[in-house]
Scaffold this motif. Structure first.
Motif, PDB file in Angstrom:
ATOM      1  N   ALA A 184       6.909  -0.896   7.196  1.00  0.00           N
ATOM      2  CA  ALA A 184       6.353   0.431   6.946  1.00  0.00           C
ATOM      3  C   ALA A 184       7.481   1.438   6.758  1.00  0.00           C
ATOM      4  O   ALA A 184       8.404   1.508   7.573  1.00  0.00           O
ATOM      5  CB  ALA A 184       5.450   0.869   8.099  1.00  0.00           C
ATOM      6  N   TYR A 185       7.401   2.229   5.687  1.00  0.00           N
ATOM      7  CA  TYR A 185       8.463   3.170   5.336  1.00  0.00           C
ATOM      8  C   TYR A 185       7.863   4.535   5.006  1.00  0.00           C
ATOM      9  O   TYR A 185       6.736   4.641   4.512  1.00  0.00           O
ATOM     10  CB  TYR A 185       9.242   2.673   4.116  1.00  0.00           C
ATOM     11  CG  TYR A 185       9.870   1.306   4.294  1.00  0.00           C
ATOM     12  CD1 TYR A 185      11.191   1.178   4.712  1.00  0.00           C
ATOM     13  CD2 TYR A 185       9.134   0.154   4.057  1.00  0.00           C
ATOM     14  CE1 TYR A 185      11.767  -0.066   4.880  1.00  0.00           C
ATOM     15  CE2 TYR A 185       9.697  -1.105   4.224  1.00  0.00           C
ATOM     16  CZ  TYR A 185      11.017  -1.214   4.637  1.00  0.00           C
ATOM     17  OH  TYR A 185      11.582  -2.451   4.818  1.00  0.00           O
ATOM     18  N   LEU A 186       8.644   5.573   5.263  1.00  0.00           N
ATOM     19  CA  LEU A 186       8.302   6.921   4.832  1.00  0.00           C
ATOM     20  C   LEU A 186       9.116   7.237   3.590  1.00  0.00           C
ATOM     21  O   LEU A 186      10.352   7.218   3.628  1.00  0.00           O
ATOM     22  CB  LEU A 186       8.609   7.936   5.934  1.00  0.00           C
ATOM     23  CG  LEU A 186       8.318   9.404   5.589  1.00  0.00           C
ATOM     24  CD1 LEU A 186       6.819   9.636   5.419  1.00  0.00           C
ATOM     25  CD2 LEU A 186       8.885  10.337   6.663  1.00  0.00           C
TER      26      LEU A 186
ATOM     27  N   GLU B 197       0.861  -1.176   0.000  1.00  0.00           N
ATOM     28  CA  GLU B 197       0.000   0.000   0.000  1.00  0.00           C
ATOM     29  C   GLU B 197       0.899   1.229   0.000  1.00  0.00           C
ATOM     30  O   GLU B 197       1.862   1.328   0.766  1.00  0.00           O
ATOM     31  CB  GLU B 197      -0.916   0.001   1.219  1.00  0.00           C
ATOM     32  CG  GLU B 197      -1.741   1.265   1.394  1.00  0.00           C
ATOM     33  CD  GLU B 197      -2.978   1.323   0.497  1.00  0.00           C
ATOM     34  OE1 GLU B 197      -3.947   1.995   0.858  1.00  0.00           O
ATOM     35  OE2 GLU B 197      -2.944   0.694  -0.593  1.00  0.00           O
ATOM     36  N   LEU B 198       0.570   2.191  -0.865  1.00  0.00           N
ATOM     37  CA  LEU B 198       1.335   3.427  -0.993  1.00  0.00           C
ATOM     38  C   LEU B 198       0.344   4.584  -0.998  1.00  0.00           C
ATOM     39  O   LEU B 198      -0.536   4.649  -1.866  1.00  0.00           O
ATOM     40  CB  LEU B 198       2.151   3.411  -2.284  1.00  0.00           C
ATOM     41  CG  LEU B 198       3.093   4.586  -2.549  1.00  0.00           C
ATOM     42  CD1 LEU B 198       4.212   4.638  -1.521  1.00  0.00           C
ATOM     43  CD2 LEU B 198       3.681   4.498  -3.960  1.00  0.00           C
ATOM     44  N   TYR B 199       0.450   5.486  -0.021  1.00  0.00           N
ATOM     45  CA  TYR B 199      -0.512   6.586   0.056  1.00  0.00           C
ATOM     46  C   TYR B 199       0.183   7.844   0.587  1.00  0.00           C
ATOM     47  O   TYR B 199       1.139   7.767   1.355  1.00  0.00           O
ATOM     48  CB  TYR B 199      -1.713   6.221   0.925  1.00  0.00           C
ATOM     49  CG  TYR B 199      -1.393   5.837   2.355  1.00  0.00           C
ATOM     50  CD1 TYR B 199      -1.436   6.790   3.379  1.00  0.00           C
ATOM     51  CD2 TYR B 199      -1.063   4.533   2.695  1.00  0.00           C
ATOM     52  CE1 TYR B 199      -1.164   6.444   4.692  1.00  0.00           C
ATOM     53  CE2 TYR B 199      -0.788   4.173   4.014  1.00  0.00           C
ATOM     54  CZ  TYR B 199      -0.838   5.141   5.003  1.00  0.00           C
ATOM     55  OH  TYR B 199      -0.565   4.789   6.311  1.00  0.00           O
ATOM     56  N   PRO B 200      -0.299   9.039   0.188  1.00  0.00           N
ATOM     57  CA  PRO B 200       0.356  10.296   0.588  1.00  0.00           C
ATOM     58  C   PRO B 200       0.075  10.643   2.042  1.00  0.00           C
ATOM     59  O   PRO B 200      -0.986  10.317   2.589  1.00  0.00           O
ATOM     60  CB  PRO B 200      -0.271  11.331  -0.353  1.00  0.00           C
ATOM     61  CG  PRO B 200      -1.613  10.765  -0.686  1.00  0.00           C
ATOM     62  CD  PRO B 200      -1.440   9.273  -0.725  1.00  0.00           C
ATOM     63  N   VAL B 201       1.031  11.317   2.671  1.00  0.00           N
ATOM     64  CA  VAL B 201       0.869  11.798   4.045  1.00  0.00           C
ATOM     65  C   VAL B 201       1.429  13.216   4.147  1.00  0.00           C
ATOM     66  O   VAL B 201       2.180  13.668   3.285  1.00  0.00           O
ATOM     67  CB  VAL B 201       1.587  10.884   5.068  1.00  0.00           C
ATOM     68  CG1 VAL B 201       0.917   9.518   5.133  1.00  0.00           C
ATOM     69  CG2 VAL B 201       3.068  10.745   4.751  1.00  0.00           C
ATOM     70  N   VAL B 202       1.065  13.907   5.226  1.00  0.00           N
ATOM     71  CA  VAL B 202       1.543  15.281   5.456  1.00  0.00           C
ATOM     72  C   VAL B 202       2.984  15.275   5.941  1.00  0.00           C
ATOM     73  O   VAL B 202       3.801  16.089   5.521  1.00  0.00           O
ATOM     74  CB  VAL B 202       0.630  15.988   6.484  1.00  0.00           C
ATOM     75  CG1 VAL B 202       1.170  17.393   6.787  1.00  0.00           C
ATOM     76  CG2 VAL B 202      -0.796  16.064   5.967  1.00  0.00           C
TER      77      VAL B 202
ATOM     78  N   PHE C 116       4.697   3.837   2.685  1.00  0.00           N
ATOM     79  CA  PHE C 116       4.733   2.600   1.920  1.00  0.00           C
ATOM     80  C   PHE C 116       4.697   1.438   2.902  1.00  0.00           C
ATOM     81  O   PHE C 116       5.596   1.295   3.734  1.00  0.00           O
ATOM     82  CB  PHE C 116       6.013   2.544   1.070  1.00  0.00           C
ATOM     83  CG  PHE C 116       6.168   1.272   0.280  1.00  0.00           C
ATOM     84  CD1 PHE C 116       5.355   1.005  -0.807  1.00  0.00           C
ATOM     85  CD2 PHE C 116       7.146   0.339   0.623  1.00  0.00           C
ATOM     86  CE1 PHE C 116       5.506  -0.159  -1.545  1.00  0.00           C
ATOM     87  CE2 PHE C 116       7.306  -0.827  -0.102  1.00  0.00           C
ATOM     88  CZ  PHE C 116       6.480  -1.078  -1.185  1.00  0.00           C
ATOM     89  N   ARG C 117       3.632   0.647   2.840  1.00  0.00           N
ATOM     90  CA  ARG C 117       3.504  -0.515   3.716  1.00  0.00           C
ATOM     91  C   ARG C 117       3.586  -1.765   2.855  1.00  0.00           C
ATOM     92  O   ARG C 117       2.793  -1.949   1.924  1.00  0.00           O
ATOM     93  CB  ARG C 117       2.199  -0.461   4.519  1.00  0.00           C
ATOM     94  CG  ARG C 117       2.093   0.795   5.369  1.00  0.00           C
ATOM     95  CD  ARG C 117       0.917   0.763   6.319  1.00  0.00           C
ATOM     96  NE  ARG C 117       1.127  -0.187   7.417  1.00  0.00           N
ATOM     97  CZ  ARG C 117       0.313  -0.285   8.469  1.00  0.00           C
ATOM     98  NH1 ARG C 117      -0.757   0.506   8.560  1.00  0.00           N
ATOM     99  NH2 ARG C 117       0.561  -1.163   9.424  1.00  0.00           N
TER     100      ARG C 117
END
Length: 627
Positions: free
Chosen positions: A604-606, A297-302, A582-583
């Protein structure tokens, strides 16, 4: 007796040391440009605004129709790729629908809301298959087999189901098909009380957590939902959160479950037993569920961690009798000699960004005026430590906000001649009151507003107006509880965002001994320690720095794909650096082309994306993770 030669030598050395100290201090003061706010670069109009926010295809068409009907011209619509589609069954203005809509917006998914399953069936005819269907069970007719058949058909087609609320216990007990759908073997008790909640590792970011008060003094922290139906699950289920039985000899495997999933081949059914999907918490739960649906799973974060001291510093000698009773010192000495050293010492290990949203005085009716020289001292100190200074709405006088800000304008002009503030603390003011306040001359350069947490608030970040962003407090800095901790982990999982806001007014105008800094400092240290350790991979920012990141986060569009051990990420509609979580369930990251990465925890990665095209290179992994 000292010889003349030694006396002369000592005199020379002392003179040199004195000269150097004076010279360095003078140079330090000369180079400290504290009257310029380094965080107030440009105006709000110079940054992406609400018109730039990414809107998925479905919502954009609805928005365009509404704008045309109103005779308005919408902003240029972004070009979108085909999106995963999420739908919600429930009341349009209900909490589950609000949570899902907001989560879909943050993750750049298409969203559709339906009042009933029948309308969903009709509404989705001819459209691409739903990725996820979130269900408020109160809006399903469980006596109608057509409804359950529709849900089973969704599963067979590969749509993941999320039950934000469960059917009534009687429905689950009496209907075999509903039990099979939810992965429930039997109803053990219609209602049971547990002693705590166990959150398993790997679901939310931040690791495993046990919310159980083991010591007497910890009971004040226990505000989790501890009473709910007790179900035993079938095989093929995985538990992410459960209750902890009060019986010491009870088998942990048989404890009541709170969040679980049931596998149906290519699709999962997720269930939430209780009210944990309400409010901000639901955003993180949906992100955690989505991360379990696929091989990655890849999704945007602040990517912003903030500490806000609202109403700090204090520049007037106020409420002296209470100050003497509680602290045996006036307010200014409490703030200078106790609070500030505590804050900086406790946070130095985590390098958290600090924003002080100040007010020169709380009481505008007494004769204790704020000290301009003291403000200059604070501003110099803050400038050296890269602390942002904003303004606060706090006061205890009952005067109008316009009168307060007018008095504040006079004071700031006298003290430093002028200063541009980029951030403002609106406390519990509503949107209209906040926007009225922003028309004041003092706040003309403000581009982001911090407001208090609210139980009915779903959005931690967003736009207050066309050009002004809003950042909600996620936790109250000097207060800790299990539910607050759970909420923080949920918002961190969904957005990589934390706003720990401390309203310092309560120290000077306490409601009781529990509001004294001696009491609050312990909880403050605990919060800093818990969140500092659990989420140290995310960046520490001030409020204005996170404002820029929020605007880019809300604006960006992206697409991603995987081929063997490479994940390709394409970013659009935004300039500059953006961040993603990125999980991954198989294979560690070897390298990132077009950016960099930090491991948050196992799996889990930033991802820091510095270019439009990013490639995540993974270590070889077992083929079973590809599907």
């Amino acid at each position: 007796m000292i010889s003349r030669r030694n006396f002369f030598t000592m005199t020379i050395l002392m003179s040199v040391i004195f000269f150097l100290c004076m010279f360095l201090n003078n140079m330090k003061d000369f180079s400290n440009d504290y009257k310029e706010n380094a965080f107030a670069t440009g105006t709000a109009e110079d940054y992406p605004s609400k018109v730039n926010i990414y809107v998925p295809d479905g919502q954009r068409k609805e928005q365009k129709t509404t704008d045309e009907t109103a005779g308005e011209t919408a902003g240029e619509a972004p070009i979108s790729v085909s999106r995963n589609r999420v739908a919600c069954i429930g009341e349009e203005g209900g909490m589950p629908a609000k949570v899902v809509r907001e989560w879909a917006s943050y993750t750049k998914r298409d969203f559709a809301g339906y009042q009933t399953l029948a309308s969903c069936d009709h509404g989705e005819t001819g459209k691409e298959l739903l990725e996820m269907l979130v269900i408020d069970s109160a809006y399903v007719d469980w006596e109608n087999e057509t409804e359950t058949d529709f849900l089973l058909g969704c599963i067979k087609g590969g749509t993941h189901l999320v039950f934000a609320t469960l059917p009534d216990v009687s429905v689950i007990r009496d209907c075999r098909q509903v039990r099979e759908l939810l992965g429930i073997r039997e109803v053990v008790q219609e209602e049971t009380a547990v002693s705590g909640i166990h959150l398993y590792e790997g679901f939310l970011l931040g690791g495993e957590m046990v919310y159980q008060a083991e010591e007497k003094e910890e009971r004040k922290w226990q505000d989790m939902e501890l009473t709910f139906p007790w179900y035993q699950l079938t095989s093929g289920t995985k538990v992410s959160m459960k209750g902890i039985s009060k019986e010491e000899e009870a088998d942990p495997e048989e404890d009541p479950v709170v969040i679980w999933r049931k596998s149906f081949g290519s699709a999962y059914v997720f269930a939430v037993n209780g009210g944990y999907m309400e409010g901000m918490e639901g955003l993180g739960i949906l992100s955690a569920m989505s991360a379990e649906m696929y091989s990655y799973e890849l999704y945007p974060v602040v990517n912003a961690q903030n500490l806000v001291l609202a109403g700090y510093p204090g520049l007037a000698d106020e409420n002296r009798e209470v100050m003497e009773e509680y602290y045996e010192r006036p307010m200014r000495h409490l703030y200078q000699e106790t609070v500030w050293p505590n804050v900086t010492t406790d946070l130095q290990d985590y390098e958290i960004g600090i924003t002080c949203l100040m007010t020169p005085q709380y009481d505008y009716t007494d004769q204790n005026l704020p000290d301009p020289k003291l403000l200059s001292e604070y501003m110099k100190n803050f400038h050296e430590k890269s602390v942002e200074i904003g303004w606060s709405s706090s006061n205890v006088s009952g005067i109008s906000m316009s009168d307060k800000l007018s008095e504040d304008q006079k004071f700031i002009t006298e003290a430093v001649g002028g200063y541009e503030f980029a951030s403002f603390y609106g406390a519990d003011m509503d949107a209209e009151e906040t926007m009225d306040a922003l028309h004041a001359e003092l706040l003309s350069s403000v581009r982001t507003v911090v407001r208090d947490y609210g139980e009915d608030i779903v959005s931690p970040v967003g736009y207050l107006s066309e050009h002004i962003t809003e950042q909600r407090a996620v936790v109250d800095g000097p207060e800790y509880s299990f539910r607050r901790d759970f909420r923080a982990r949920c918002v961190e999982t969904a957005l990589g965002y934390l706003n720990m806001c401390c309203d310092m007014k309560r120290l000077v105008y306490p409601r009781g001994k529990k509001d004294s800094w001696d009491k609050l400092a312990k909880e403050f240290v605990r919060n800093a320690d818990v969140y500092g350790k659990a989420f140290q991979g995310f960046d520490r920012t001030t409020i204005s720095q996170s404002d820029v990141r929020i605007r880019n986060f809300l604006t960006l569009d992206y697409s991603d794909s995987r081929k063997e051990n490479q994940v390709h990420l394409q970013i659009d509609k935004v300039e500059g650096t953006v961040w993603f979580v990125f999980r991954n369930h198989g294979g560690r990251i070897r390298d990132v082309e077009g950016g960099s990465f930090v491991e948050l925890e196992e799996g889990a990665y930033l991802i820091e994306a510095d270019s439009k095209e990013v490639t995540i290179l993974l270590e070889p992994s077992d083929e079973r993770y590809y599907y």
